[in-house]
Design an enzyme around this catalytic site. Structure first.
Site, short mmCIF file in Angstrom:
data_model
loop_
_atom_site.label_atom_id
_atom_site.label_comp_id
_atom_site.label_asym_id
_atom_site.label_seq_id
_atom_site.Cartn_x
_atom_site.Cartn_y
_atom_site.Cartn_z
N LYS A 282 0.85 -1.19 0.00
CA LYS A 282 0.00 0.00 0.00
C LYS A 282 0.88 1.24 0.00
CE LYS A 282 -4.03 -1.79 2.55
NZ LYS A 282 -5.01 -1.71 1.45
N ASP A 293 -7.92 -3.13 10.27
CA ASP A 293 -8.32 -4.19 9.35
C ASP A 293 -8.79 -5.46 10.07
OD1 ASP A 293 -8.83 -4.61 6.69
OD2 ASP A 293 -6.87 -5.47 6.24
N ARG A 356 -10.03 -11.70 1.69
CA ARG A 356 -10.85 -12.76 1.09
C ARG A 356 -10.15 -14.12 1.17
NH1 ARG A 356 -11.16 -9.51 -4.43
NH2 ARG A 356 -11.01 -7.85 -2.89
N1 BES Z 1 -8.26 -3.89 4.10
C1 BES Z 1 -8.35 -3.48 2.75
C2 BES Z 1 -9.65 -2.76 2.43
C3 BES Z 1 -9.82 -1.38 3.02
C4 BES Z 1 -9.25 -0.29 2.38
C5 BES Z 1 -10.55 -1.19 4.15
C6 BES Z 1 -9.44 0.96 2.90
C7 BES Z 1 -10.73 0.07 4.67
C8 BES Z 1 -10.19 1.15 4.05
C9 BES Z 1 -8.26 -4.70 1.84
O1 BES Z 1 -7.47 -5.73 2.30
C10 BES Z 1 -7.69 -4.25 0.55
O2 BES Z 1 -6.57 -3.84 0.54
N2 BES Z 1 -8.48 -4.33 -0.50
C11 BES Z 1 -8.06 -3.90 -1.79
C12 BES Z 1 -8.60 -4.87 -2.79
C13 BES Z 1 -8.02 -4.71 -4.17
C14 BES Z 1 -6.56 -5.04 -4.17
C15 BES Z 1 -8.78 -5.61 -5.12
C16 BES Z 1 -8.61 -2.50 -2.03
O3 BES Z 1 -9.72 -2.21 -1.59
O4 BES Z 1 -7.90 -1.70 -2.63
ZN ZN Z 2 -7.19 -5.87 4.31
MN MN Z 3 -5.45 -5.48 1.73
#
Ligand code: BES
Ligand code: ZN
Ligand code: MN
Length: 503
Positions: A282, A293, A356
């Site tokens: 990230k 998370d 997931r």
């Molecule tokens: N934990 C994150 C989702 C999230 C992002 C929750 C911001 C709260 C605030 C999750 O694990 C994630 O990183 N999801 C990705 C999925 C993508 C790579 C398909 C996302 O949402 O960018």
């Molecule tokens: Zn996550």
């Molecule tokens: Mn993630």
């Protein structure tokens, strides 16, 4: 904070401050429309004392307005409740919240006149709602502050003229709300804890320790060796770069009386104690706050805890999948293909779509317990914030009856939820050409339901399943006075508890 009940009250209880509610009414005065307060259920001399004040003239009784005055040496806080016809359950929670905010730093004892703030004249329901509004507002995460924010308020008394014969029922409404809110605040504490303190191992221990001694509850924790034995290849892949062991906390609550009609609900939660994104790292700003998370796991744990402590007549199993998503030379590389517990192969194209992977294996494990339904909660997708904002919980699932009952439970606790469809095209988009599935879609559209389309593959045949994406609503809620402006909201616990009550 202690709440005591004083029914059959002819006079206010002795307290530093007494609280009285006033509705507002709109009237035509000549051509002008004016808003004036109405003082139903106020003592006549108190009302006279108030009206004699110059300051009273500016007080309208509109929702959210307040005024304090002295009545024969007694400090009184008058709170505006707005138009009587618009004053509902949520308005009562917010009114209670405004009392807590106004008095928590100054008054040691508070007496609230329930008759003046009652929703549709119902003292029992209002006692529960006021308890919620107070208990959720008084919460502080001040563990790491040198200057603690300990509220000064020790006792709040609910005064009502209602007959003492109703004591048991009203007390029950208060006690139930207190247990639920205590569980919400436990969940909030877990979420707010920083990741250098709360990792999978300390988190699992803390949960087991917190639930210890609760009647009907059993706890077990599966570690790395057990997860290997369970062939949870997806879960383990997320943990591959971690300094801490993955933990699958498995809790069960069995009510004291079980019949063949007793429902069995399984709750599953995403417990990522920190999400760096893994090798699909990230960016710095997006990584901040990823301690949150694990809010899905905290939410289902909070609900489980409340249900067990309330002794509700429903069997509940709770599964918390805990790890961080960290990086070292052993961390999972994008392009990896892993095998899930249920035998499906998954191509990991983005290590940041890790929730997931953990949830999928835990859903398969939960399915083996043969529950009547499974509900998971997870901070799964940033896309959920794009679709539904920070305020609304995303709902997806495979069973209309279950989804409808969740929507109903959410509506009756005034929590926001909205269902998104899972389309065939999105299921297809989660298929890989070199494995059974891939963990991300081929574009950024419909990210939230595509994640659900992935999860669906891991729910046992014939089991009703619903997925709650709390990526938005699990965090800071600027619009809700009884949720912190910054930090875990604890939302959706009340919905899940209410769902269990409706079984
Ligand atoms: N934990 C994150 C989702 C999230 C992002 C929750 C911001 C709260 C605030 C999750 O694990 C994630 O990183 N999801 C990705 C999925 C993508 C790579 C398909 C996302 O949402 O960018
Ligand atoms: Zn996550
Ligand atoms: Mn993630």
């Amino acid at each position: 904070m202690k709440i005591t009940l004083n029914l059959g009250a002819n006079a206010p209880s002795i307290a530093d401050v007494i609280v009285l509610g006033t509705f507002s009414k709109k009237e035509k005065k000549g051509k002008k429309e004016v808003t004036t307060p109405s003082f139903s259920n106020w003592a006549k001399d108190c009302k006279d004392a108030f009206l004699a004040l110059g300051a009273a003239k500016s007080f309208t009784g509109d929702a959210g307005t307040q005024i304090t005055f002295d009545w024969e040496g007694q400090r009184v806080l008058a709170i505006g409740l707005g138009d009587k016809s618009a004053y509902d359950n949520e308005a009562a929670r917010r009114a209670a919240s405004s009392v807590a905010t106004a008095l928590k730093a100054t008054a040691e004892t508070v007496a609230i006149n329930l008759d003046t703030v009652a929703v549709k004249g119902n003292v029992e329901v209002t006692a529960g709602l006021f308890t919620e509004g107070l208990a959720l507002t008084i919460y502080e995460f001040d563990k790491y502050l040198s200057a603690k924010k300990t509220p000064k308020t020790k006792t709040i008394t609910f005064d009502s003229k209602a007959k003492k014969t109703g004591q048991k029922k009203v007390q029950k409404a208060i006690d139930e709300a207190l247990i639920t809110c205590e569980s919400i605040n436990v969940a909030r504490d877990f979420v707010n804890e920083p990741p250098n303190v709360l990792n999978s191992e300390t988190y699992a221990k803390a949960v087991v320790n917190d639930i210890k001694g609760t009647k009907g509850v059993k706890a077990k924790v599966l570690g790395k060796a057990e997860l290997k034995k369970q062939k949870m290849g997806m879960f383990l892949s997320v943990n591959a770069g971690s300094a801490f062991a993955p933990q699958l906390v498995h809790l069960t609550y069995t009510p004291s009386k079980v019949t063949k009609n007793t429902k069995h609900i399984a709750l599953v939660g995403k417990g990522l104690t920190f999400d760096t994104g893994g090798y699909s790292l990230k960016p710095g700003a997006a990584m901040v706050n990823m301690k949150f998370d694990m809010a899905g796991s905290a939410t289902v744990y909070g609900a489980f805890r409340a249900i067990a402590k309330l002794g509700l007549p429903v069997k509940v199993s709770c599964f918390l999948g805990m790890t961080d998503n960290a990086i070292n030379s052993l961390a999972t590389m994008p392009d990896s293909i892993v095998t899930a517990k249920n035998g499906k192969t998954v191509e990991i194209l983005n290590t940041d779509a890790e929730g997931r992977l953990v949830l999928g294996d835990v859903l398969t494990y939960a399915s083996e317990q043969k529950p009547d339904c499974i509900i998971d909660a997870a901070t799964l997708t940033g896309a959920c914030l794009v679709a539904l904002g920070t305020e609304v919980c995303g709902l997806m699932g495979n069973d209309k009856k279950l989804s409808d009952s969740i929507k109903k439970a959410a509506a009756s606790t005034d929590e926001y939820i909205w269902e998104l469809p899972i389309m065939k095209e999105w299921r297809d988009d989660m298929k890989s050409n070199i494995a059974d599935l891939k963990n991300i879609g081929s574009n950024r559209f419909a990210g939230t339901p595509k994640a659900a389309a992935f999860l669906e593959n891991f729910v046992g045949e014939g089991i009703a399943w619903a997925h709650l994406d709390i990526a938005g609503c699990g965090d800071s809620q600027a619009h809700l006075p009884y949720c912190p402006n910054k930090g875990a909201s604890g939302l959706m616990v009340r919905t899940l508890v209410n769902l269990a009550k409706n079984q």
